[in-house]
Design an enzyme around this catalytic site. Structure first.
Site, PDB file in Angstrom:
ATOM      1  CD  GLU A  50      45.307  51.628  63.355  1.00 42.87           C
ATOM      2  OE1 GLU A  50      46.324  51.951  64.000  1.00 42.87           O
ATOM      3  OE2 GLU A  50      44.170  52.099  63.577  1.00 42.87           O
ATOM      4  CE  LYS A 209      42.382  41.026  26.384  1.00 44.15           C
ATOM      5  NZ  LYS A 209      43.366  41.139  27.460  1.00 44.15           N
ATOM      6  NE  ARG A 211      40.738  42.205  30.137  1.00 43.02           N
ATOM      7  CZ  ARG A 211      41.161  41.099  30.729  1.00 43.02           C
ATOM      8  NH1 ARG A 211      40.285  40.237  31.196  1.00 43.02           N
ATOM      9  NH2 ARG A 211      42.446  40.848  30.848  1.00 43.02           N
ATOM     10  N   GLY A 242      43.922  34.033  32.696  1.00 38.62           N
ATOM     11  CA  GLY A 242      42.808  33.650  31.831  1.00 38.62           C
ATOM     12  C   GLY A 242      43.065  34.023  30.382  1.00 38.62           C
ATOM     13  CB  THR A 243      44.393  37.161  28.841  1.00 35.44           C
ATOM     14  OG1 THR A 243      43.320  38.013  29.236  1.00 35.44           O
ATOM     15  CG2 THR A 243      44.888  37.609  27.477  1.00 35.44           C
TER      16      THR A 243
END
Length: 333
Positions: A50, A209, A211, A242-243
């Site tokens: 917490e 692109k 996905r 990655g892109t």
């Protein structure tokens, strides 16, 4: 004798600046530029996970600005979820301590990509975070380069939406690169890239692109001419990269001579550093909305957004126009 219906009182406004543990370096820069020290606050995580906070001096009647992007920070040991919860308890404590206004300064708005249902039975988490900020008692939110501008519509309180566009375009202007082409990594970023290209006098290209899965990108082909040119791939954020890696390889395969990248938010999760190393960029330009974890490649250059946020904070405090920071040109989407 008639009794006055109003009581004039000299009232001095106070600005107080506090930082959570997500990005204290950025908060310190903003404080330095404002000419005010960060307010004393105790922040810690109990052994059960917490988070806890306590303001160490009176904030009664002050405009309290809390600098806390919703991101992790290895240096202070907080995760993105810790940062979100810490922001909530800081807002709640400020409201309970009778602050005049509480402004959440979240340059990186976490969960912003979860802004719609992409599949059945999914949450709209960006809306949930907006409701949480409102329920905690925030009076307004100051953020930067939202993944989708429509996220502002999840709020019933004012949202000041800043952009790093001018800062990034100025940087590439100063580099004086030849034969520039700005490359949008997908169709969703075309409007942003079009503005970027017009600011630096470059042409525009778009990548096709797909996905197939979350955090997996496949680049098909380039729409536009990049052969023999200097390509700048522009996005609002870099996560696993990655892109960006796939985009860099694609534009280079299409004949681009030099390849750069620019983004506002360096999320850099997972194997992002390895992907960026393999992508072969000359330079990757980002801002300091999110602190870099150790081991960043040497070709990453960080521009500070402290000046921009400082100007915005000062204008919010003095009730001046925030949109004038950009001449009204901060609506990118």
């Amino acid at each position: 004798m008639p009794v006055a219906t109003s009581l004039p009182i000299d009232y001095d406004k106070r600005l107080m600046l506090f930082s959570g543990r997500a990005n204290p370096e950025l908060a310190a820069k903003i404080g330095s530029k404002l000419g005010v020290d960060l307010g004393p606050i105790t922040l810690k995580t109990f052994k059960n996970g917490e988070v806890y906070c306590r303001y160490e001096e009176s904030i009664r009647g002050a405009d309290v600005f809390i600098i806390q992007p919703i991101c992790g920070n290895p240096a202070t040991g907080v995760s993105a979820n810790d940062a979100l919860m810490e922001l909530m308890v800081m807002i709640d404590a400020a409201v309970g301590a009778s602050a005049h206004r509480v402004i959440a300064v979240t340059p990186w708005y976490g969960y912003s990509r979860q802004d719609k249902k992409s599949a059945p039975r999914e949450p709209i988490s960006a809306r949930l975070v907006a409701r949480m900020l409102e329920a905690a008692g925030a009076d307004r939110v100051l953020t930067m380069d939202l993944h989708a501008g429509q996220v502002q519509g999840f709020f019933n309180i004012p949202v000041d939406h800043m952009t790093a566009l001018m800062m990034l375009t100025q940087h590439f202007d100063d580099m004086q690169l030849n034969d520039l082409v700005v490359v949008a990594p997908d169709a969703g970023r075309v409007k942003l890239n079009k503005k970027f290209a017009s600011k630096i006098g470059a042409e525009l290209a778009i990548l096709d692109k797909e996905r197939p899965a979350q955090q997996v990108a496949e680049i098909g082909y380039v729409i536009g001419d990049v052969k023999g040119k200097t390509a700048v791939i522009v996005d609002d954020m870099i996560d696993t990269a990655g892109t960006l890696k796939a985009a860099a390889h694609t534009v280079r395969d299409e004949g681009a001579e030099r390849v750069f990248a620019a983004a506002t938010h360096p999320v850099f999760s997972g194997n992002a550093y390895e992907n960026l190393e393999a992508a072969g960029f000359e330079k990757i330009v980002v801002t300091d909305t999110i602190p870099l974890r150790p081991g960043a490649p040497e070709n990453i250059q960080v521009l500070s957004c402290a000046d921009l946020l400082t100007d915005s904070i000062r204008r919010i405090f003095t009730d001046d126009s925030v949109s004038e920071v950009f001449g009204g040109e901060n609506q990118l989407f």
